[in-house]
Structure formats: C-alpha cells, structure tokens
Design an enzyme around this catalytic site. Structure first.
Site, PDB file in Angstrom:
ATOM      1  N   ASP A   1      -0.741   2.780   8.913  1.00  0.00           N
ATOM      2  CA  ASP A   1      -1.448   2.396  10.086  1.00  0.00           C
ATOM      3  C   ASP A   1      -0.519   2.248  11.277  1.00  0.00           C
ATOM      4  OD1 ASP A   1      -3.744   1.561   8.687  1.00  0.00           O
ATOM      5  OD2 ASP A   1      -3.102  -0.203   8.091  1.00  0.00           O
TER       6      ASP A   1
ATOM      7  N   ASP B   1       1.382   0.119  12.660  1.00  0.00           N
ATOM      8  CA  ASP B   1       1.107  -0.914  13.461  1.00  0.00           C
ATOM      9  C   ASP B   1       2.537  -2.210  13.043  1.00  0.00           C
ATOM     10  OD1 ASP B   1       0.793  -1.655  10.686  1.00  0.00           O
ATOM     11  OD2 ASP B   1      -1.243  -2.786  11.326  1.00  0.00           O
TER      12      ASP B   1
ATOM     13  N   GLY C   1       0.972  -1.200  -0.095  1.00  0.00           N
ATOM     14  CA  GLY C   1      -0.076   0.032   0.015  1.00  0.00           C
ATOM     15  C   GLY C   1       0.986   1.399   0.105  1.00  0.00           C
TER      16      GLY C   1
ATOM     17  N   ASP D   1       4.876  -5.035   6.372  1.00  0.00           N
ATOM     18  CA  ASP D   1       5.188  -6.380   6.870  1.00  0.00           C
ATOM     19  C   ASP D   1       5.044  -7.415   5.674  1.00  0.00           C
ATOM     20  OD1 ASP D   1       2.258  -6.233   7.155  1.00  0.00           O
ATOM     21  OD2 ASP D   1       2.480  -8.002   8.642  1.00  0.00           O
TER      22      ASP D   1
ATOM     23  N   ARG E   1      -7.733  -1.330   9.185  1.00  0.00           N
ATOM     24  CA  ARG E   1      -8.316  -2.822   9.080  1.00  0.00           C
ATOM     25  C   ARG E   1      -7.845  -3.885  10.271  1.00  0.00           C
ATOM     26  NH1 ARG E   1      -7.035  -4.353   3.468  1.00  0.00           N
ATOM     27  NH2 ARG E   1      -8.000  -2.611   2.931  1.00  0.00           N
TER      28      ARG E   1
ATOM     29  N   THR F   1       3.576   2.517   5.750  1.00  0.00           N
ATOM     30  CA  THR F   1       2.150   1.978   6.060  1.00  0.00           C
ATOM     31  C   THR F   1       1.448   3.188   6.808  1.00  0.00           C
ATOM     32  OG1 THR F   1       0.736   0.529   6.987  1.00  0.00           O
ATOM     33  CG2 THR F   1       2.913   0.281   7.832  1.00  0.00           C
TER      34      THR F   1
ATOM     35  N   ARG G   1       0.968  -4.692  -5.542  1.00  0.00           N
ATOM     36  CA  ARG G   1       1.076  -5.873  -4.759  1.00  0.00           C
ATOM     37  C   ARG G   1       1.437  -6.923  -5.824  1.00  0.00           C
ATOM     38  NH1 ARG G   1      -2.551  -3.205  -1.333  1.00  0.00           N
ATOM     39  NH2 ARG G   1      -1.572  -3.097   0.558  1.00  0.00           N
TER      40      ARG G   1
HETATM   41  P1  ADP Z   1       2.505  -4.739   2.637  1.00  0.00           P
HETATM   42  O1  ADP Z   1       3.799  -4.692   2.185  1.00  0.00           O
HETATM   43  O2  ADP Z   1       1.921  -3.082   2.592  1.00  0.00           O
HETATM   44  O3  ADP Z   1       2.041  -5.222   3.952  1.00  0.00           O
HETATM   45  P2  ADP Z   1       1.387  -6.802   1.137  1.00  0.00           P
HETATM   46  O4  ADP Z   1       1.120  -7.669   2.323  1.00  0.00           O
HETATM   47  O5  ADP Z   1       0.143  -6.709   0.127  1.00  0.00           O
HETATM   48  O6  ADP Z   1       1.723  -5.301   1.491  1.00  0.00           O
HETATM   49  O7  ADP Z   1       2.648  -7.410   0.531  1.00  0.00           O
HETATM   50  C1  ADP Z   1       3.189  -6.706  -0.805  1.00  0.00           C
HETATM   51  C2  ADP Z   1       3.663  -7.697  -1.452  1.00  0.00           C
HETATM   52  O8  ADP Z   1       4.997  -8.372  -0.816  1.00  0.00           O
HETATM   53  C3  ADP Z   1       3.225  -8.676  -2.154  1.00  0.00           C
HETATM   54  O9  ADP Z   1       2.419  -8.354  -3.035  1.00  0.00           O
HETATM   55  C4  ADP Z   1       4.085  -9.804  -2.464  1.00  0.00           C
HETATM   56  O10 ADP Z   1       4.625  -9.720  -3.813  1.00  0.00           O
HETATM   57  C5  ADP Z   1       5.097  -9.659  -1.395  1.00  0.00           C
HETATM   58  N1  ADP Z   1       5.219 -11.004  -0.337  1.00  0.00           N
HETATM   59  C6  ADP Z   1       4.207 -10.882   0.489  1.00  0.00           C
HETATM   60  N2  ADP Z   1       4.574 -11.913   1.484  1.00  0.00           N
HETATM   61  C7  ADP Z   1       5.358 -12.744   0.628  1.00  0.00           C
HETATM   62  C8  ADP Z   1       5.685 -14.045   0.562  1.00  0.00           C
HETATM   63  N3  ADP Z   1       5.440 -14.825   1.805  1.00  0.00           N
HETATM   64  N4  ADP Z   1       6.507 -14.565  -0.071  1.00  0.00           N
HETATM   65  C9  ADP Z   1       6.981 -13.702  -1.269  1.00  0.00           C
HETATM   66  N5  ADP Z   1       6.452 -12.346  -1.351  1.00  0.00           N
HETATM   67  C10 ADP Z   1       5.531 -11.923  -0.458  1.00  0.00           C
END
Ligand code: ADP
Length: 323
Positions: free
Chosen positions: A129, A131, A12, A104, A173, A127, A73
């Site tokens: 948030d 958090d 995000g 995270d 969320r 982020t 993402r």
């Molecule tokens: P944020 O970083 O804001 O928490 P996401 O949870 O959507 O956002 O994670 C961002 C991107 O990080 C995902 O779209 C994916 O490409 C990558 N990612 C997240 N978890 C994994 C994982 N276990 N293995 C490989 N890539 C991951």
C-alpha cells in the site's frame, strides 16, 4: 560487536520480501553475524521455529514473489503469555538483534517486544500500500502497481472490443495509492479512492456526461473507498446509464504475487543491507526507509499509516486526463 540476529516477515506478504531477506542474509554473513530465519512471523519466535540461514538459503530467490520465510498474523504475540514465550525463546537463543519485514502493525509488535527484552530491532517496510510514514518506498508497492497496470491494460483490450465499461477494484483498504497511480497509468476514465470525498457524486456527474462516443471506459475503485466496492459502483453507474454494457473485475490477491520489478529488487536490497548495517551501528526500534533516495532511519512510533492527501491540482489533472 553483534554476533547473532534473527529475521522474520510478518503481516501481509508483498513481492520483494525475498530480495530483502537475501540482502539481510548476505550482509550479515559477510560481517560474520549468525542469522536465524524465524518462520511465519512472530509465531516463529513463540514456537521457536527457525532456520539457521546460510548463503545458499537465499540463492535464486531475488526474483521470486512471496516470502521464503512465510508470513502470518500472530494473535498469540498480542497476549501476555505469547509475548513471554517469545522473550524466553529469544533469550535462550542468544539473539541480540532482529530485522522485521512487515507493516506498521508488525512494528507496533516490535515496540511491545522491546519493552520486555533488551534487543535491537530494525524494520523494513513490507506492504503493497505504500502508506507508511518514514519511507517513500515500501516493499511490494512497485510490483503491485505494475501488476495492476498490466491487468487493466488487458481489460482495456476486451473492453474496447465489446464497447464495455469495466469497474476494476484494486487493493487499498485505507489508502488509495495503488488506485491513484494505476488509474493515471492505465488512462482510466474515473477513479474512486478514500482520499477523495464525495467521489461517488463526482462520478455521477461524469457518467451523466458520458455518451456512447467512446467505446470503452475504465473506472478504478480502491477497495476502501466509501462507495463500498466495485459492485455497488457498477450498480450506481447502471442506474444512470442502463444501456451501457458493464462488467466488474475485482483483482484481489493477484496484486500480492508475482516476480518483483527491478526497482523493487533494488530498493528491497538497499533497505535490507542497511538494516544489518544499522544493527551493527547499535541502532534500535527504527524503520529503515528511503526518502528522496537517501536511507533514513525513523523511530517505529512515528511510522504510523498515513493518507496521502490528494491536492486539488492532482484531482484536476486526473479529471482532465480521463475526460
Ligand atoms: P502489518 O504488519 O502488515 O500491518 P498486522 O497489523 O496484522 O500486519 O500486524 C502483524 C502482527 O504484528 C500481528 O499479527 C501481531 O502479531 C503483531 N502486532 C501488531 N500489533 C501489536 C501489538 N500492539 N502488540 C503486539 N503485537 C502486535
């Protein structure tokens, strides 16, 4: 000595990411490190889409919201084929280190990547948030709470004029930090956040005590609260006080945009600067955070999302101040 690194924004978006990118670029170039700016998060590595960043690439972006590198993402990065493609491209480009600005989830992706290739990766928390474990500050949070406070102030003006109740839904969320801070700052009469249990029942008690003595009421709801969103909360209030004039406002993505605050720009610059310094020192797989005004490096695996528990004193304070 590290010679070439990459940078990307992932997950995000959040205001202040540009200030962080600028700090990383300027610090790297100052230290004669080449910098590849990957576009659209991990997809940029998989598709080999990058820009060789120059000093001028980041001129006049410190005050702009969003991210000039764009973000996304990347479901492909979570597949073996996508990961392999990313590894091949990084090997071919000779990138020795990466700075990942994201949440995270992005750091979990970084940990996976580092299992497949010997590369130093440091993260900056992006982020709204706020958090994450490992930092008191995440990029985007300060701007978001100021945007929300400004929006609620505006709603208060119109609520006062029409003697209305406004139920305002804000982002959060899993965590209600945006709601919590902005409810205090805007003088809201009630608050519903995931951290508070039975908050709907508490709201009911409060609403039953409401008389039409006060002309406006603001109820702040975090999107992730168990109450199920602002419209449900408004219906519930209406069922108790049907004669109150009520409106719902869902602030939505306005909370992700806008010019970052001064605090945001400074903190994002600090973590960006220290991300490059950390890579130069040989650090890897850590989040660059700020705790008690000190720069602290925390292993990615510990940077899970956390919920700030609301202590009884804080709950009491919110009740008293909004009464
Ligand atoms: P944020 O970083 O804001 O928490 P996401 O949870 O959507 O956002 O994670 C961002 C991107 O990080 C995902 O779209 C994916 O490409 C990558 N990612 C997240 N978890 C994994 C994982 N276990 N293995 C490989 N890539 C991951």
């Amino acid at each position: 000595m590290i010679k070439r690194i990459g940078i990307l924004t992932s997950g995000g978006d959040a205001p202040g990411m540009n200030a962080c990118i600028r700090a990383v670029v300027r610090t790297a170039l100052y230290n004669n490190i080449e910098l590849l700016g990957y576009l659209r998060g991990y997809d940029g590595i998989i598709d080999n889409q990058y820009v060789v960043m120059q000093r001028e690439s980041v001129s006049n972006i410190i005050h702009r919201g969003g991210t000039v590198l764009k973000t996304a993402r990347s479901p492909r990065f979570m597949t073996p084929a996508g990961m392999q493609q990313a590894v091949n491209n990084l090997q071919q480009s000779g990138v020795e280190g990466l700075v990942i600005i994201g949440g995270d989830g992005s750091f979990r992706g970084a940990v996976e990547l580092s299992k497949h290739i010997d590369i130093k990766i440091l993260g900056c928390a992006g982020t709204i948030d706020n958090d994450l474990v490992g930092t008191d500050y995440t990029i985007g949070y300060d701007t978001a709470i100021n945007t929300v406070t400004d929006a609620i102030d505006k709603l208060r003006d119109t609520a006062e004029s029409h003697d209305r109740v406004f139920v305002v839904e804000v982002m959060g969320r899993d965590a209600g930090l945006i709601a919590l801070r902005t409810a205090i700052a805007s003088g809201a009469e009630a608050l519903l956040v995931p951290e508070m249990h039975n908050d709907m029942a508490l709201l009911g008690e409060r609403v039953r005590q409401w008389r039409k003595t006060k002309s406006s009421r603001i109820v702040v709801v975090a999107e992730g609260d168990e109450a199920g969103g602002a419209y449900k909360v408004a219906d519930y209030i209406k069922s108790i006080v049907p004669d109150f004039d009520m409106r719902v406002t869902v602030l939505g993505h306005i909370q992700r945009g806008g010019s970052p605050t001064c605090m945001e720009r400074v903190n994002a610059s600090v973590v960006g600067y220290h991300a490059v310094k950390g890579l130069m020192e040989g650090r890897r797989n850590e989040l660059v955070g700020i705790i008690n005004r000190e720069v602290v490096y925390t292993p990615f695996l510990k940077t899970v999302k956390h919920k700030e528990t609301l202590d009884a004193g804080m709950e009491e304070m919110i009740r008293v101040l909004g009464s």
